[in-house]
Design an enzyme around this catalytic site. Structure first.
Site, mmCIF file in Angstrom:
data_model
loop_
_atom_site.group_PDB
_atom_site.id
_atom_site.type_symbol
_atom_site.label_atom_id
_atom_site.label_comp_id
_atom_site.label_asym_id
_atom_site.label_seq_id
_atom_site.Cartn_x
_atom_site.Cartn_y
_atom_site.Cartn_z
ATOM 1 N N CYS A 1 -21.269 -47.194 3.313
ATOM 2 C CA CYS A 1 -22.175 -47.989 4.121
ATOM 3 C C CYS A 1 -23.373 -47.296 3.732
ATOM 4 C CB CYS A 1 -21.865 -47.248 5.573
ATOM 5 S SG CYS A 1 -20.148 -47.771 6.234
ATOM 6 N N LYS B 1 -9.035 -57.756 -18.231
ATOM 7 C CA LYS B 1 -10.311 -57.283 -18.374
ATOM 8 C C LYS B 1 -10.858 -57.682 -19.549
ATOM 9 C CE LYS B 1 -10.906 -56.349 -14.898
ATOM 10 N NZ LYS B 1 -10.055 -57.003 -14.106
ATOM 11 N N ASN C 1 -21.917 -42.398 7.229
ATOM 12 C CA ASN C 1 -21.202 -43.103 5.926
ATOM 13 C C ASN C 1 -20.306 -42.182 5.605
ATOM 14 O OD1 ASN C 1 -20.862 -44.372 3.607
ATOM 15 N ND2 ASN C 1 -22.205 -43.228 2.508
ATOM 16 N N GLY C 2 -18.914 -42.710 5.563
ATOM 17 C CA GLY C 2 -17.886 -41.536 4.974
ATOM 18 C C GLY C 2 -16.456 -42.210 5.927
ATOM 19 N N GLU D 1 -3.018 -56.299 -16.964
ATOM 20 C CA GLU D 1 -4.405 -56.010 -16.277
ATOM 21 C C GLU D 1 -5.374 -55.820 -17.438
ATOM 22 O OE1 GLU D 1 -5.741 -56.946 -13.876
ATOM 23 O OE2 GLU D 1 -7.969 -55.661 -13.807
ATOM 24 N N HIS E 1 11.266 -62.635 -29.646
ATOM 25 C CA HIS E 1 11.691 -63.885 -29.412
ATOM 26 C C HIS E 1 10.455 -65.019 -29.525
ATOM 27 C CE1 HIS E 1 15.186 -62.221 -27.785
ATOM 28 N NE2 HIS E 1 14.542 -61.152 -27.315
ATOM 29 N N LYS F 1 -16.626 -64.032 -7.305
ATOM 30 C CA LYS F 1 -15.742 -62.825 -7.141
ATOM 31 C C LYS F 1 -14.637 -63.132 -6.076
ATOM 32 C CE LYS F 1 -15.125 -58.409 -6.574
ATOM 33 N NZ LYS F 1 -14.531 -57.910 -7.694
ATOM 34 N N GLU G 1 -11.582 -61.603 -19.649
ATOM 35 C CA GLU G 1 -12.540 -62.513 -18.531
ATOM 36 C C GLU G 1 -14.036 -61.866 -18.579
ATOM 37 O OE1 GLU G 1 -11.888 -61.327 -14.474
ATOM 38 O OE2 GLU G 1 -11.399 -59.441 -14.825
ATOM 39 N N TRP H 1 -19.828 -51.034 5.903
ATOM 40 C CA TRP H 1 -18.719 -51.544 5.334
ATOM 41 C C TRP H 1 -17.294 -51.151 6.203
ATOM 42 C CZ3 TRP H 1 -17.495 -55.153 1.466
ATOM 43 C CH2 TRP H 1 -16.357 -54.990 1.041
ATOM 44 N N ARG I 1 -24.249 -51.858 -0.243
ATOM 45 C CA ARG I 1 -23.445 -50.739 0.295
ATOM 46 C C ARG I 1 -22.385 -51.070 1.244
ATOM 47 N NH1 ARG I 1 -24.670 -45.475 -1.548
ATOM 48 N NH2 ARG I 1 -23.300 -44.818 -0.318
#
Ligand code: AGP
Length: 610
Positions: A2, A487, A101-102, A483, A506, A605, A490, A75, A27
């Protein structure tokens, strides 16, 4: 994550608070609020939604002349985004207001004790326990009260507090979450990071862990952990605003790669109890339902699907439940066979991906148990899941996900241990050892990032001219290869392919020729020798091989041209370390190719359309 701000000075506080919150909106932005000290009381204005909603509310409600205030942009981690859960939170007496924040890891115990003493809670947040603890700790001294309150908190916090008895002052303190202060002719500014302060001064004071600051219009007095006054020197910040929002990193993606130790820890630590078992805040399957489960279906898109592939291997290994993984856009249209003894797990960072949301709705319609692994509190997917386990990765700005993917895998590690223990396949002692291994991961993530970044920077030069790249692996290594390949493709726009190493012969091995660059993921011990055979197969066809493996296998890697070693860890968690050099490889290759890293072409996103 946050954003919190504070101001004490000679001018009106509200404009400075709103301006600071705007700079910190990256944030967190699901709700926002301010509190100002006005006429012996604390005036709170807060609302769900972005800071523009707060600005409109303030414009309609008041033009306070107050010169001292605090603010917060949220957040959400505990409690959905709404007006009540927005910060600041007020103590029951009204004497204190706090922004935080936390994550307070012991908030449930603190809340129960405060409620037993008659404190009435109005929100679902962990932060509200701080407000009532301030009331309970009040001894007539503002600084002493805040220090006594903070001493009872476990977890991460940066807090700013107003007290109606001390209307010209703010007290702030921190542990685990950042807080900086700046002093200039206009007054004293507080922010979660320098972006909230840079417009007023480049000389900032970083509050150290467990330090407390008493702030007024003339400056700040600092106190150490022991309560003694400390003399702090300001540091000169040369960043511009954009650099500051990236924490000094060149791109949000690199910043978020480096935030993974914290994202993993914030996701895992609050769910591991003192005796080493696992507890979730919103997992609604009864023990009996868990024992009656006959299979698991994991459904997601993109990197979330790749995290699901990690989950498949770990869940099957520990729970002995058959786990199928499916891409959401396929799942939703193939009329899948589902029933009430199927647990459908959907994964989504944004919580808004159209195909994943549709898959969840289909599973709900078919009467399945559903679980959502989501990063955004109260997002569409989170709101429609039978159970929800939030990743605590914080806002992820870069389109290419990194810390959210790692946090999703972390949730699967937790889920597998939890279900296995409930199904009698792990004893409490085994589970305690398992969660102990989990607790060790953030430090190993940090070590891996530190050890391999420079090496990857160099190795990425080989990838710049490539048209094609191949990532191979088996089992969990194959999940990582998927993955790693995404990365690379993209953000660098190099065509790359993830392939099950055992499947190469194969057909795909026909593509391997002299000089072909193959990345071999070979960290998962159970299949290391088999993957080594596949490395030899591609070497025999002229390939150059970059292998990622663990320190225990270093002697067996004589065949490979380049190697990246990651620390040994619980083998089931090896992807969490193995993926890190792969994220950095994609990043530095794209950077060397001059690609737009945080906003790759054609991508969004969150894909909220089919
Ligand atoms: C991964 O780097 C991409 N950003 C993309 O594949 C993403 O993982 C996918 O679109 C799923 O998004 P979600 O997690 O928000 O549902």
């Amino acid at each position: 994550m946050c954003g919190i701000v504070g101001y004490a000075g000679k001018n009106r506080a509200v404009p400075y608070l709103l301006e600071g919150l705007e700079k910190l909106e990256y944030r967190g932005y699901d709700s926002a609020g301010i509190a100002v000290a006005e006429g012996g009381t604390l005036r709170v204005t807060k609302t769900r939604g972005r800071i523009s909603n707060l600005e409109a509310l303030i414009a309609a409600e008041h033009q306070s002349p107050a010169t001292v205030g605090i603010g917060h942009t949220r957040w959400a981690t505990h409690g959905k985004p709404n007006d009540v859960n927005a910060h600041p939170h007020r103590s029951m007496s009204g004497r204190f207001c706090v922004v935080h924040n936390g994550i307070i890891e012991n908030y449930l115990q603190l809340k129960a004790a405060l409620q037993a003493e008659g404190y009435v809670f109005v929100s679902e947040t962990d932060t509200e326990v701080i407000a009532h603890l301030l009331d309970k700790s009040w001894d007539g001294d503002f600084v002493s009260t805040v220090r006594k309150t903070a001493a009872q908190l476990e977890g991460a916090y940066a807090i700013c507090v107003l007290c109606s008895d001390c209307p010209d002052q703010i007290v702030c303190t921190r542990w685990g979450s950042p807080l900086v202060l700046g002093v200039c002719e206009s007054g004293t500014f507080i922010g979660s990071d320098v972006t909230a302060i840079l417009r007023h001064t480049n000389d900032v004071y970083y509050l150290d862990g467990h330090e407390t600051a008493l702030v007024d219009a003339h400056g700040a007095v600092f106190f150490g952990k022991d309560g003694a006054a400390v003399d702090k020197q300001p540091r000169r910040i040369e960043w511009n605003l954009s650099a500051a929002q990236k924490g000094g990193y060149e791109h949000f993606m690199l910043k978020e790669i480096m935030e993974q130790p914290k994202a993993f820890s914030d996701t895992v630590s609050p769910r591991i109890t003192a005796d080493g078992t696992i507890a979730f805040e919103d997992f609604r399957l009864t023990d009996d339902e868990i024992c009656r489960l006959r299979r698991v279906a994991v459904v997601a898109c993109g990197s979330a699907y790749h995290a699901g592939a990690v989950g498949k291997y770990v869940l099957e290994k520990l729970t002995r439940l058959p786990v199928e993984i499916d891409i959401a856009s396929e799942f939703r249209y193939r009329d899948p066979v589902l029933d009430e003894d199927t647990l459908v797990v959907v994964i989504s960072q944004s919580g808004e991906t159209a195909d994943t949301l549709a898959a969840l709705r289909l599973a709900n319609e078919r009467g399945c148990k559903t679980l959502c692994i989501v990063n955004v509190v109260s997002s569409s997917i989170a709101n429609e899941g039978g159970s929800v386990i939030y990743t605590h990765a914080g806002p992820e700005i870069a389109v290419a996900t990194t810390k959210a993917y790692s946090a999703q895998a972390a949730v699967f590690y937790l889920l597998a241990g939890y279900l296995a223990e409930k199904r009698g396949l792990l004893t409490k002692e085994q589970l305690a050892a398992y969660t102990e291994d989990l607790r060790a991961m953030p430090d190993l993530i940090q070590k891996t990032l530190g050890d391999c970044e420079q090496q990857i920077k160099t190795l990425s030069q080989m990838f710049i001219p490539l048209e094609h790249a191949y990532f191979i692996g088996r089992n969990l290594d194959y999940a990582c290869a998927m993955e790693a390949s995404l990365k690379m493709k993209e953000i660098s726009y190099i065509h790359s392919e993830a392939y099950a190493a055992g499947e190469l012969k194969h057909g795909t091995i026909s593509l391997i020729e002299k000089g072909t660059l193959v990345v071999a993921l070979a960290a998962y011990s159970d299949v290391f020798q088999k993957t080594l055979s596949n490395i030899k197969e591609v070497k025999a066809r002229g390939a150059r091989v970059l292998a990622v493996s663990t320190e225990r296998h270093v002697d067996a890697l004589g065949e490979v041209d380049y190697r990246i070693l990651i620390p040994d860890c619980n083998p089931l968690f090896s992807v969490t370390l193995e993926v890190l050099p792969m994220q950095l490889l994609g990043y530095y290759t794209a950077r060397a190719r001059g690609c737009d890293i945080d906003k790759p072409r054609n991508l969004a996103k969150s894909v909220t359309v089919e």
